[in-house]
Design an enzyme around this catalytic site. Sequence first.
Site, short mmCIF file in Angstrom:
data_model
loop_
_atom_site.label_atom_id
_atom_site.label_comp_id
_atom_site.label_asym_id
_atom_site.label_seq_id
_atom_site.Cartn_x
_atom_site.Cartn_y
_atom_site.Cartn_z
N ASP A 84 0.88 -1.16 0.00
CA ASP A 84 0.00 0.00 0.00
C ASP A 84 0.92 1.22 0.00
O ASP A 84 2.12 1.11 0.30
CB ASP A 84 -0.94 -0.02 1.22
CG ASP A 84 -2.17 0.85 0.98
OD1 ASP A 84 -3.19 0.63 1.63
OD2 ASP A 84 -2.09 1.74 0.10
N TRP A 85 0.38 2.34 -0.32
CA TRP A 85 1.22 3.53 -0.56
C TRP A 85 1.75 4.09 0.75
O TRP A 85 1.01 4.68 1.53
CB TRP A 85 0.41 4.58 -1.33
CG TRP A 85 0.54 4.48 -2.81
CD1 TRP A 85 0.95 5.46 -3.68
CD2 TRP A 85 0.28 3.35 -3.65
NE1 TRP A 85 0.93 5.03 -4.98
CE2 TRP A 85 0.54 3.72 -5.00
CE3 TRP A 85 -0.15 2.04 -3.42
CZ2 TRP A 85 0.39 2.86 -6.09
CZ3 TRP A 85 -0.29 1.18 -4.50
CH2 TRP A 85 -0.04 1.56 -5.80
#
Length: 731
Positions: free
Chosen positions: A263-264
Amino acid sequence: MKSTLSIILLGASLMVSAQQKTPVYLDVTKPIEQRVENALSLMTTEEKVAMCHAQSKFSSKGVARLGIPDVWSSDGSHGVSDEKLWDEWSSAQWANDSCTAFPALTALAATFNPEMASLFGKSIGEEARHREKTMLLGPGVNIYRSPLNGRNFEYMGEDPYLASRMVVPYIQGVQSCGVAACVKHFALNNQEICRGEINVNLSDRALQEIYLPAFKAAVQEGKVWSIMGAYNKFRGEHCCHNDLLLNKILKQDWKFDGVVVSDWGGVHNTDEAVNNGLDIEMGTYTNGLTTQGHFPFSSYYLADPFLKGIKSGKYEMAKLDDKARRILRMIFRTTMSANRPFGRFVSPEHSEAARKIAQEAIVLLKNEHNMLPIPVGKYKKIAVIGENASRSLVVGGGSTSLKVAYEVTPLQGIISKYGKEHVVYSMGYASGPSLYGREEASKLNADSLLNAAVELAKTADLVIFVGGLNKNYFQDCESGDRKSLSLPFGEDKLIASIEQVNKNVVVVFSSGNAITMPWLDKTPAVVQTWHLGSEAGNALVDVLSGDVNPSGKLPFSFPKKLTDIGAHAFDKLCYPGDSVNVQYKEDILVGYRWLETKKIEPLFPFGYGLSYTTFVYSKPSVDVNEVKADGTVKVSFTLTNTGKVDGAETAQLYVSKSKSVVARAAKELKAFKKTFLKAGESKTVNIEVPVSSFAYYNESKQAWEVESGSYSLLLGRSSRDIKGKVDVKVL
Ligand code: GLC
């Protein structure tokens, strides 16, 4: 003559040499694995490392020198987001990337129709393909553990079986377009409070029986080509580089051959990122100490530190090769695949798909005195009240926020259906601007908004209230959870005030979460419409007018009060945790599993939904009374549409075992079937269920086990409304 021959010979020789020079990885007739190995053999170490981390906000490197394209991704599960600036979250303001907004995934789950999931995946996959994406960052399938989780609207409800049946055709639809689906967030991202650091603790049974099944189905049945690690920790390690989740369960047990993308900002150290199963690092916020830009991609954990470690021998080349292989495999399955189809963007077919899914998602919760449907012409003056009737609900909510080609609001739909001369509008309440990460109250005066709406309601023949939640922070929005189960923005008071002056009220909700309804007894009709996207207003009036008979069922329970739900029945450590740890004390008893086992009556149960017609179930029969653990049981019954309009009914099959060696939920959904019947029509419905699905996860053996003995198969219209029961004995 001689010169012609020599030209032909020269051309042939050039062709032969050209053919000899076409490397295997570019030869689309060769098996993918051969192309992967050939490409890998031609790459330098630097090129392999460069593939394993972002080069921009939404892309990572291919190998330009070899003609291997970069990997481009876009959010999200219900629409392809607009192009962003190179390394910013903000929009690049392109003029050609306004998409079709499909219904959010809670709505898809509410259809209980895998055919709708297939249509959804194909449609959104075509939009992602047209936009030249390698990867679509969806679907999300995290289980609905708490009604407060800000991102529940993006996911597929509280039941692992429902989510498993709906996620598979969605993924297959997306990937049929030559785009990798990216199932997320793996795993246990069931709240937004402290999402980046909270360490989730739970039993192996709860993990395997509740929180992993939808991901396992995505991998083993959906053959998903990528998966996104979650922000949170699980048993002390961040999920984006978690040895148990990624190496052991995902890649070894489930044999996942695709790409794990973080995930970012979900990556926190190089050692774990290298060794614990991560393949591509995205969105890391570096401290800007290096000189390149303000998001220096070279300082990512899987960038220079990784390369340095490979060259020093700290990290094995085999680890790097495995990452590069998986990324190359995804590229050869998508942008470099032989028969990659073309896409379509904002096509009439996508609008039809969005509308059809939305129609089937709408859940009729209450309908007394035949308030609904509303025939055109029945009411001279219809007052539409509520901000959600006119507010955009595709903008906001976090990473699923969309720039859309169009959005038909409920008010627009009602006006187009019933005629503007018969419709008046009052906002009734105001929620303030849709901001990310903070809440700002509206500057409008709540009392004057309410008074104006009540005055309008006094003069109307019918009131349609359109409210619910929206995509503001602390509502249906990422990175924050709701503060309570109640409706926000003074809506309860407004509904009660309207009902003091007008009895003809239809309450319509746009929301992705359960809410309480203190005014329910005085309200003749209630419709739950989720977040339906571009076609929201059209689908709503299709159902309100009776053009479409509602057939949606609730994919999660609506409790009467928050503490009726397992996650909220214990203490702060159970939800939302103490900012370091959260302990899933309700264990396997999530949603209706808790309510049914503890005999707590919900406001509206899982699987509940009314119709404009009526259905009668005959007594069910079963094809076998005794069955082996590897067998299948077929339950049959006759379903009759005893009303005056055609309609669809989703029969649900729950399994219950009263005597067991382990604690079990009172019942668990193990099959469902949606049947369309004309008015007066009867059909024999057969529902097959494999006995293997009766298994529980044996923690001491670390394996699934089917317990022998007697089981009850409960045929129901919802998790509470059981129409018949048959018993089988597992040998
Ligand atoms: C966000 C979300 C994830 C999304 C990603 C890219 O923080 O958690 O679902 O795909 O970052 O926007």
